[in-house]
Design a protein around this motif. Structure first.
Motif, PDB file in Angstrom:
ATOM      1  N   ALA A  30       0.827  -1.206   0.000  1.00  0.00           N
ATOM      2  CA  ALA A  30       0.000   0.000   0.000  1.00  0.00           C
ATOM      3  C   ALA A  30       0.863   1.258   0.000  1.00  0.00           C
ATOM      4  O   ALA A  30       0.414   2.322  -0.433  1.00  0.00           O
ATOM      5  N   ASN A  51      -6.196   3.932   2.313  1.00  0.00           N
ATOM      6  CA  ASN A  51      -4.866   3.337   2.442  1.00  0.00           C
ATOM      7  C   ASN A  51      -4.656   2.723   3.817  1.00  0.00           C
ATOM      8  O   ASN A  51      -3.874   1.790   3.980  1.00  0.00           O
ATOM      9  N   GLY A 101      -8.241  -0.163   3.976  1.00  0.00           N
ATOM     10  CA  GLY A 101      -8.604  -1.001   2.837  1.00  0.00           C
ATOM     11  C   GLY A 101     -10.046  -0.879   2.401  1.00  0.00           C
ATOM     12  O   GLY A 101     -10.476  -1.561   1.467  1.00  0.00           O
ATOM     13  N   GLN A 156      -4.769   4.186  -4.028  1.00  0.00           N
ATOM     14  CA  GLN A 156      -4.826   2.825  -3.498  1.00  0.00           C
ATOM     15  C   GLN A 156      -5.679   1.906  -4.363  1.00  0.00           C
ATOM     16  O   GLN A 156      -5.585   0.679  -4.249  1.00  0.00           O
ATOM     17  N   VAL A 183      -5.843  -5.105   2.379  1.00  0.00           N
ATOM     18  CA  VAL A 183      -5.119  -4.361   3.417  1.00  0.00           C
ATOM     19  C   VAL A 183      -5.667  -4.789   4.771  1.00  0.00           C
ATOM     20  O   VAL A 183      -6.884  -4.826   4.963  1.00  0.00           O
ATOM     21  N   SER A 221      -5.099  -3.767   8.770  1.00  0.00           N
ATOM     22  CA  SER A 221      -4.488  -2.974   9.837  1.00  0.00           C
ATOM     23  C   SER A 221      -4.871  -3.599  11.168  1.00  0.00           C
ATOM     24  O   SER A 221      -6.056  -3.828  11.421  1.00  0.00           O
ATOM     25  N   ARG A 261       0.255  -2.471   9.579  1.00  0.00           N
ATOM     26  CA  ARG A 261      -0.492  -2.651   8.336  1.00  0.00           C
ATOM     27  C   ARG A 261       0.223  -3.637   7.425  1.00  0.00           C
ATOM     28  O   ARG A 261       1.368  -3.412   7.026  1.00  0.00           O
ATOM     29  N   SER A 282      -0.173  -5.158   3.780  1.00  0.00           N
ATOM     30  CA  SER A 282      -0.903  -4.919   2.532  1.00  0.00           C
ATOM     31  C   SER A 282      -0.355  -5.843   1.453  1.00  0.00           C
ATOM     32  O   SER A 282       0.850  -5.924   1.221  1.00  0.00           O
TER      33      SER A 282
END
Length: 404
Positions: free
Chosen positions: A29, A173, A176, A201, A332, A334, A377, A379
């Motif tokens: 990302a 970002n 997601g 993104q 993504v 987090s 995160r 990604s």
């Protein structure tokens, strides 16, 4: 057939080691990795036809110009812009946003309102704050819920005849989340507002269609989609680009110059002052060609499988919390571990050769909403594997034991 092992061979950096471990790159990302096909395009430019463009009659200049403008056509076709001159080649997403914000400074007046979503990157917040300070317009925020989704009922209430601009990212970002930009655009147009979508993104995952979306402005960065840094695209409807004044003055963006008066060139050159990142633009086109050989439908399907697998495996870890649980999201994740700072987790993962991003991800308002300092995160891109997900899960467990 989607063959991830074959695809991985296109990326030289995936063969290297970090801290004595095989690199597992899960920071896509922030920036994607670059395939050999794009690296070859960069080397080819500097080896065979390195010259300035649009100005020279000699062979190298004409070859470089042809390649650069061919890349613009590649970008136009990929994003389905109506005209090639609606594609402004920029230094990246941030450059494109600032270009538009600068232009609207001559259009907005006190009492006008602009809307920005709560899910934005700082690059899609700060320029609009600066714009409002300069013009006296009011910035209003479309709120989000605890799943990381925009509250569309509140968006509907915020819209009015005072709304002149709406700014929203296609995909967050930090979380997601895939935003309902089609609905956002349609409703903004109903009150006469223009819409800028930050597609930084989205561009590695979604093949956005400018004409189908009917969006007024759309911005991306090449380095998010297997291209080089320092180059990107601003798409703008011709009618809007003609209304906006130039962002920078200099060579290439002029028609005639005298000490008494200067007249500006037509689109797209009006917004492309100075010598551009010629090699970057050409490589941007090569990156788009590369991703299209794989196919965005195949990419989307594969990355969704990675997302579901990684989500399920990470949630098996005790005291792990995922932030961003929207029904519609991309690859993504987090997360945080209870009682452990995300920076410490990221540092230990790096010792294991696993690259993730930690911190607020240039989205501090999101972190403030959740009352956290940041997240870890992970990604994923189409060249990642389930084995790498397994290594991430194992690494997080190890970090948890060490930091408990």
């Amino acid at each position: 057939m989607f063959n991830v092992e074959k695809i991985r061979k296109d990326f030289p950096i995936l063969q290297r080691e970090v801290n004595g471990k095989a690199l597992i790159y899960l920071d896509n990302a922030a920036t994607s990795q670059t395939p050999q096909q794009v690296i070859d395009a960069i080397v080819d430019y500097y080896t065979h036809y390195n010259a300035n463009i649009h100005r020279g009659v000699h062979t190298l200049s004409q070859e470089a110009t042809d390649k650069y403008e061919a890349a613009r056509l590649t970008v136009q076709k990929h994003f389905n812009a109506k005209e090639a001159h609606e594609i402004i080649l920029t230094a990246g997403t941030t450059h494109g946003i600032n270009l538009v914000a600068h232009g609207f400074a001559s259009i907005l007046t006190k009492g006008d309102e602009v809307l920005v979503s709560a899910l934005e990157h700082h690059s899609n917040i700060v320029p609009w704050q600066m714009l409002c300070e300069k013009t006296g317009a009011t910035l209003k925020v479309i709120p989000m819920n605890t799943d990381g989704e925009l509250i569309m009922a509140d968006y509907n209430q915020l819209l009015s005849e005072k709304t002149k601009l709406v700014f929203v990212n296609h995909i967050s970002n930090a979380l997601g989340t895939i935003n309902p930009i089609e609905e956002i655009i349609t409703k903004a147009h109903q009150v006469g507002a223009a819409v800028l979508v930050d597609g930084a993104q989205a561009c590695p995952h979604i093949k956005a269609d400018m004409q189908a979306l009917d969006v007024d402005f759309y911005v991306v960065s090449a380095h998010k989609m297997c291209g080089p840094t320092g180059v990107g695209m601003l798409y703008g409807k011709e009618e809007w680009l003609n209304k906006l004044p130039p962002y920078q003055g200099g060579g290439e963006m002029i028609a005639e110059v005298s000490f008494e008066k200067t007249t500006y060139a037509g689109l797209p050159h009006k917004f492309e002052a100075g010598t551009p990142n010629i090699c970057g633009g050409i490589a941007f086109g090569a990156a788009i060609d590369y991703m299209n050989t794989i196919g965005f439908e195949a990419i989307d399907k594969y990355e969704h499988e990675l997302l579901e697998y990684a989500t399920a495996e990470l949630l098996k870890i005790e005291n792990l919390k995922i932030f961003g649980t929207a029904k519609n999201k991309t690859s993504v994740i987090s997360f945080n571990l209870e009682g452990i700072h995300p920076y410490d987790i990221g540092t230990l993962l790096d010792k294991m050769g696993i690259a993730v991003r930690t911190g607020h991800h240039c989205a501090q308002p999101i972190m403030s909403f959740f009352n956290i300092p940041g997240t870890v995160r992970a990604s994923f891109a189409f060249y990642n594997t389930k084995a790498e997900v397994d290594a991430l899960v194992s690494g997080v467990k190890t970090a948890q034991r060490m930091l408990a």
